[in-house]
Design an enzyme around this catalytic site. Structure first.
Site, mmCIF file in Angstrom:
data_model
loop_
_atom_site.group_PDB
_atom_site.id
_atom_site.type_symbol
_atom_site.label_atom_id
_atom_site.label_comp_id
_atom_site.label_asym_id
_atom_site.label_seq_id
_atom_site.Cartn_x
_atom_site.Cartn_y
_atom_site.Cartn_z
ATOM 1 N N HIS A 83 -4.847 -2.038 -18.113
ATOM 2 C CA HIS A 83 -4.218 -1.872 -16.792
ATOM 3 C C HIS A 83 -4.869 -0.249 -16.482
ATOM 4 O O HIS A 83 -5.278 -0.169 -15.203
ATOM 5 C CB HIS A 83 -2.813 -1.753 -16.857
ATOM 6 N N LYS A 143 9.204 -13.999 -17.119
ATOM 7 C CA LYS A 143 8.830 -13.946 -18.653
ATOM 8 C C LYS A 143 9.883 -12.721 -19.226
ATOM 9 O O LYS A 143 10.266 -11.758 -18.232
ATOM 10 C CB LYS A 143 7.463 -13.677 -19.147
ATOM 11 N N ARG A 160 -10.014 -10.254 -17.016
ATOM 12 C CA ARG A 160 -10.736 -9.880 -18.179
ATOM 13 C C ARG A 160 -11.569 -10.780 -18.957
ATOM 14 O O ARG A 160 -12.653 -10.403 -19.604
ATOM 15 C CB ARG A 160 -9.389 -9.799 -19.225
ATOM 16 N N SER A 194 -0.419 -6.915 -22.986
ATOM 17 C CA SER A 194 1.012 -6.363 -23.246
ATOM 18 C C SER A 194 1.729 -6.908 -24.478
ATOM 19 O O SER A 194 2.080 -6.334 -25.448
ATOM 20 C CB SER A 194 1.734 -6.177 -22.150
HETATM 21 N N1 COA Z 1 -5.721 -4.809 -19.091
HETATM 22 C C1 COA Z 1 -4.773 -5.241 -20.043
HETATM 23 N N2 COA Z 1 -4.057 -6.367 -20.051
HETATM 24 C C2 COA Z 1 -3.961 -7.283 -18.818
HETATM 25 C C3 COA Z 1 -4.879 -6.593 -17.632
HETATM 26 C C4 COA Z 1 -5.752 -5.601 -17.885
HETATM 27 N N3 COA Z 1 -6.674 -5.045 -17.127
HETATM 28 N N4 COA Z 1 -4.583 -7.610 -16.773
HETATM 29 C C5 COA Z 1 -3.609 -8.356 -17.175
HETATM 30 N N5 COA Z 1 -3.385 -7.904 -18.457
HETATM 31 C C6 COA Z 1 -2.336 -8.877 -19.179
HETATM 32 C C7 COA Z 1 -1.018 -8.342 -19.280
HETATM 33 O O1 COA Z 1 -0.631 -7.361 -20.215
HETATM 34 C C8 COA Z 1 0.061 -9.520 -19.393
HETATM 35 O O2 COA Z 1 -0.245 -9.718 -20.854
HETATM 36 P P1 COA Z 1 1.122 -10.568 -21.514
HETATM 37 O O3 COA Z 1 1.374 -11.625 -20.650
HETATM 38 O O4 COA Z 1 0.664 -10.768 -22.647
HETATM 39 O O5 COA Z 1 2.236 -9.498 -21.421
HETATM 40 C C9 COA Z 1 -0.926 -10.519 -18.691
HETATM 41 O O6 COA Z 1 -2.363 -10.028 -18.889
HETATM 42 C C10 COA Z 1 -0.616 -11.057 -17.267
HETATM 43 O O7 COA Z 1 0.040 -9.920 -16.749
HETATM 44 P P2 COA Z 1 0.060 -8.983 -15.526
HETATM 45 O O8 COA Z 1 -1.373 -8.720 -14.988
HETATM 46 O O9 COA Z 1 1.045 -7.966 -15.699
HETATM 47 O O10 COA Z 1 0.702 -9.980 -14.389
HETATM 48 P P3 COA Z 1 1.818 -11.018 -14.533
HETATM 49 O O11 COA Z 1 1.171 -12.390 -14.816
HETATM 50 O O12 COA Z 1 2.782 -10.505 -15.630
HETATM 51 O O13 COA Z 1 2.366 -10.366 -12.962
HETATM 52 C C11 COA Z 1 2.915 -11.364 -11.046
HETATM 53 C C12 COA Z 1 2.483 -11.694 -12.240
HETATM 54 C C13 COA Z 1 4.151 -10.451 -11.204
HETATM 55 C C14 COA Z 1 2.072 -10.511 -10.091
HETATM 56 C C15 COA Z 1 3.494 -12.659 -10.237
HETATM 57 O O14 COA Z 1 4.263 -13.246 -11.203
HETATM 58 C C16 COA Z 1 4.312 -12.229 -8.883
HETATM 59 O O15 COA Z 1 3.433 -11.830 -7.983
HETATM 60 N N6 COA Z 1 5.679 -12.546 -8.848
HETATM 61 C C17 COA Z 1 6.229 -12.168 -7.686
HETATM 62 C C18 COA Z 1 6.600 -13.759 -7.311
HETATM 63 C C19 COA Z 1 5.601 -14.219 -6.325
HETATM 64 O O16 COA Z 1 5.189 -13.624 -5.433
HETATM 65 N N7 COA Z 1 5.133 -15.463 -6.691
HETATM 66 C C20 COA Z 1 4.081 -16.151 -6.036
HETATM 67 C C21 COA Z 1 2.781 -15.662 -6.528
HETATM 68 S S1 COA Z 1 2.096 -17.093 -7.332
#
Ligand code: COA
Length: 172
Positions: A18, A42, A91, A129
């Site tokens: 990140h 989650k 990624r 993560s």
């Molecule tokens: N380096 C390391 N890990 C990364 C990464 C990077 N550059 N990019 C993504 N990841 C990993 C994260 O660690 C995470 O891993 P995990 O699931 O094993 O913990 C996974 O990829 C995805 O996580 P992240 O990038 O934090 O995104 P997310 O999927 O958790 O977040 C939101 C999604 C919160 C942005 C999305 O749910 C959201 O917008 N929610 C609000 C509600 C909404 O608007 N919904 C409609 C949109 S469809």
């Protein structure tokens, strides 16, 4: 046009992958808002205040990055903050389907907001993560995957979970 961008995620906790992506985005945009989801779809190890505090400490060296929690729809939060660009990381090919679906859903909800994809360094392309949390929970060394603030928090949390025998704390 507002020159800010927003990078949203769960950041449970923030990893070096990140941080790499955030550094790249902060090098392109004058201001980057890291939006930490209060209620991601989650369970989390850290509550939102902890995830925000860890990210703030990890990103203190980037003066144009602001870290804040957000609730509800991401595009609504971006609009409230006057942001028109959402940054996401790709990624590997396996990220594509989920990211494609999310970007097109967000575009349907808010056609005025664009999603921009950046690639993190290949060094971090396999880091996530959940892997980091699992290593820490099983007593392994995940220091090379996360910033020092996240590693310290993981050690404190896994030590306290181990001593109480309790399950995960949950922000929900
Ligand atoms: N380096 C390391 N890990 C990364 C990464 C990077 N550059 N990019 C993504 N990841 C990993 C994260 O660690 C995470 O891993 P995990 O699931 O094993 O913990 C996974 O990829 C995805 O996580 P992240 O990038 O934090 O995104 P997310 O999927 O958790 O977040 C939101 C999604 C919160 C942005 C999305 O749910 C959201 O917008 N929610 C609000 C509600 C909404 O608007 N919904 C409609 C949109 S469809």
């Amino acid at each position: 046009m507002n020159p800010s961008a927003m990078y949203a995620g769960t950041f449970d906790p923030i990893t070096l992958g990140h941080v790499d992506l955030i550094s790249r985005a902060a090098g392109i945009f004058p201001r980057l808002i890291l939006a930490v989801a209060r209620h991601p779809p989650k369970r989390t190890l850290f509550d939102v205040d902890e995830r925000v505090a860890i990210a703030r400490e990890a990103l203190a060296h980037l003066p144009n990055v602001e870290v804040e929690p957000f609730d509800g729809l991401l595009v609504e939060h971006a609009r409230r903050r006057g942001v028109r660009v959402l940054v996401r990381g790709l990624r590997a090919f396996s990220d594509f389907e989920f990211e494609f679906q999310m970007a097109l859903t967000n575009r349907k909800l808010a056609p005025d907001i664009e999603t921009l994809f950046l690639m993190p360094s290949e060094e971090f392309s396999y880091v996530s993560s959940s892997t980091v949390r699992q290593i820490a929970e099983l007593g392994g060394d995940a220091q090379s995957f996360v910033p020092p603030a996240a590693w310290a928090a993981l050690q404190r949390r896994t030590a306290s979970l181990g001593s109480t025998g309790e399950g995960r704390s949950d922000a929900h």
